[in-house]
Design a protein around this motif. Structure first.
Motif, PDB file in Angstrom:
ATOM      1  N   ALA A  44      34.125  29.011  36.159  1.00  0.00           N
ATOM      2  CA  ALA A  44      35.464  28.424  36.159  1.00  0.00           C
ATOM      3  C   ALA A  44      35.781  27.680  37.455  1.00  0.00           C
ATOM      4  O   ALA A  44      36.501  26.683  37.437  1.00  0.00           O
ATOM      5  CB  ALA A  44      36.494  29.517  35.908  1.00  0.00           C
ATOM      6  N   TYR A  45      35.278  28.195  38.575  1.00  0.00           N
ATOM      7  CA  TYR A  45      35.596  27.582  39.883  1.00  0.00           C
ATOM      8  C   TYR A  45      34.317  27.424  40.702  1.00  0.00           C
ATOM      9  O   TYR A  45      34.166  28.074  41.740  1.00  0.00           O
ATOM     10  CB  TYR A  45      36.571  28.473  40.673  1.00  0.00           C
ATOM     11  N   PRO A  46      33.388  26.546  40.247  1.00  0.00           N
ATOM     12  CA  PRO A  46      32.092  26.454  40.942  1.00  0.00           C
ATOM     13  C   PRO A  46      32.217  26.101  42.424  1.00  0.00           C
ATOM     14  O   PRO A  46      31.509  26.669  43.261  1.00  0.00           O
ATOM     15  CB  PRO A  46      31.330  25.361  40.167  1.00  0.00           C
TER      16      PRO A  46
ATOM     17  N   GLU B 270      30.254  35.921  37.689  1.00  0.00           N
ATOM     18  CA  GLU B 270      29.755  34.879  36.764  1.00  0.00           C
ATOM     19  C   GLU B 270      30.898  33.990  36.278  1.00  0.00           C
ATOM     20  O   GLU B 270      30.777  32.767  36.239  1.00  0.00           O
ATOM     21  CB  GLU B 270      29.119  35.530  35.542  1.00  0.00           C
ATOM     22  N   ASP B 271      32.022  34.645  35.889  1.00  0.00           N
ATOM     23  CA  ASP B 271      33.209  33.885  35.442  1.00  0.00           C
ATOM     24  C   ASP B 271      33.642  32.919  36.531  1.00  0.00           C
ATOM     25  O   ASP B 271      33.984  31.773  36.262  1.00  0.00           O
ATOM     26  CB  ASP B 271      34.415  34.818  35.193  1.00  0.00           C
TER      27      ASP B 271
ATOM     28  N   GLY C 237      32.045  44.798  35.787  1.00  0.00           N
ATOM     29  CA  GLY C 237      31.732  43.816  36.830  1.00  0.00           C
ATOM     30  C   GLY C 237      32.910  42.939  37.218  1.00  0.00           C
ATOM     31  O   GLY C 237      32.729  41.877  37.808  1.00  0.00           O
ATOM     32  N   ARG C 238      34.133  43.401  36.909  1.00  0.00           N
ATOM     33  CA  ARG C 238      35.326  42.601  37.237  1.00  0.00           C
ATOM     34  C   ARG C 238      35.833  42.939  38.637  1.00  0.00           C
ATOM     35  O   ARG C 238      35.895  44.130  38.982  1.00  0.00           O
ATOM     36  CB  ARG C 238      36.449  42.922  36.260  1.00  0.00           C
ATOM     37  N   ILE C 239      36.240  41.908  39.377  1.00  0.00           N
ATOM     38  CA  ILE C 239      36.744  42.167  40.729  1.00  0.00           C
ATOM     39  C   ILE C 239      38.269  42.300  40.730  1.00  0.00           C
ATOM     40  O   ILE C 239      38.945  41.834  39.813  1.00  0.00           O
ATOM     41  CB  ILE C 239      36.273  41.087  41.739  1.00  0.00           C
ATOM     42  N   GLY C 240      38.771  42.937  41.789  1.00  0.00           N
ATOM     43  CA  GLY C 240      40.224  43.090  41.955  1.00  0.00           C
ATOM     44  C   GLY C 240      40.837  43.962  40.875  1.00  0.00           C
ATOM     45  O   GLY C 240      40.232  44.923  40.410  1.00  0.00           O
ATOM     46  N   GLY C 241      42.059  43.599  40.459  1.00  0.00           N
ATOM     47  CA  GLY C 241      42.742  44.331  39.392  1.00  0.00           C
ATOM     48  C   GLY C 241      43.205  45.717  39.814  1.00  0.00           C
ATOM     49  O   GLY C 241      43.139  46.083  40.987  1.00  0.00           O
ATOM     50  N   ASP C 242      43.689  46.461  38.812  1.00  0.00           N
ATOM     51  CA  ASP C 242      44.203  47.811  39.105  1.00  0.00           C
ATOM     52  C   ASP C 242      43.760  48.770  38.000  1.00  0.00           C
ATOM     53  O   ASP C 242      44.583  49.440  37.386  1.00  0.00           O
ATOM     54  CB  ASP C 242      45.739  47.756  39.230  1.00  0.00           C
TER      55      ASP C 242
END
Ligand code: F6P
Length: 239
Positions: free
Chosen positions: A140-142, A135-136, A18-23
């Motif tokens: 972390a940045y509501p 969720e993170d 469920g992680r966005i972005g990355g490679d």
């Protein structure tokens, strides 16, 4: 007439988490999809070539009836040769420069396909949120999370290189011109935001609905631009 296929890359290991972005690379399911995709495109190209030859035959018959021209006859061998030639015609595969997309494109034989990796097709850059789950981000940045929900189209992720949908629409402009200009069939292997924008452009979605359209992985869209309107077909990969 040509075929434009669009799909997201196969499932990545980050999709699983469920992680966005990355490679991240493909997951085992994603690898299976890549192979199935290459088989599927081959079949669809052949079916299309056959369709084109059949439609030409119907046209010849119509012309024959209208002008009393000699009866058209196409021997079976000639039909087969025409289908073979049409299904072997140039076909471009565009992927982004990200692993999950290039790995999906690697299932296509470079002797048969003109495979190109294009940075413009990379996924939206989510700045400081790259690699996080939704969720993170909420934790972390509501404020950022809510700002994006309130206006997904214009919201730009903070942090290095962060983009908004509007930014991505601008970076895709030259790709859209190229797609309009080219006459051969192609497959584009890309990401969720890019799919929403390209499909939105080809299918006339409004900019407001674009960021919210459902574009799942392991689903292939085929678009055929026609003189009046666009034909759309959609297939889902079932394991
Ligand atoms: O989760 C896959 C993904 O392609 C992310 O890399 C990207 O940030 C996200 O989807 C885009 O979708 P949305 O704009 O709905 O957050």
């Amino acid at each position: 007439l040509r075929q434009i296929f669009l799909t997201r890359h196969g499932e990545s290991t980050d999709n699983v988490l469920g992680r966005i972005g990355g490679d991240a690379p493909l997951s085992p399911r994603g690898k299976k999809f890549a192979k199935a995709l290459a088989r599927f495109i081959k079949q669809q190209r052949l079916a299309f070539a056959l369709e084109m030859v059949e439609s030409k035959k119907r046209e010849d018959w119509r012309a024959h009836k209208a002008n009393k021209s000699p009866m058209p006859s196409t021997p079976q061998e000639e039909v087969r040769a025409k289908v073979r030639a049409a299904s072997n015609s140039q076909f471009t595969v565009w992927t982004s420069m990200l692993k999950r997309s290039t790995e999906t494109g690697a299932a296509f034989d470079p002797d048969e396909y003109d495979v190109k990796h294009i940075r413009f097709l990379n996924e939206i850059n989510s700045g400081c949120c790259e690699g996080l789950t939704y969720e993170d981000i909420q934790k972390a940045y509501p404020e950022e999370f809510h700002a994006r929900q309130a206006n997904k189209l214009y919201y730009r992720y903070p942090g290095m290189g962060g983009e908004s949908y509007i930014d991505v629409i601008h970076r895709l402009q030259s790709m859209i011109i190229e797609l309009e200009r080219m006459t051969q069939s192609c497959l584009i292997i890309t990401h969720r935001v890019i799919m929403r924008i390209l499909l939105g452009y080809l299918l006339d979605w409004t900019q407001t609905e674009m960021p919210h359209m459902m574009v799942p992985i392991h689903t292939v869209y085929e678009i055929r631009p026609k003189p009046y309107g666009t034909e759309l077909k959609k297939w889902q990969y079932i394991e």
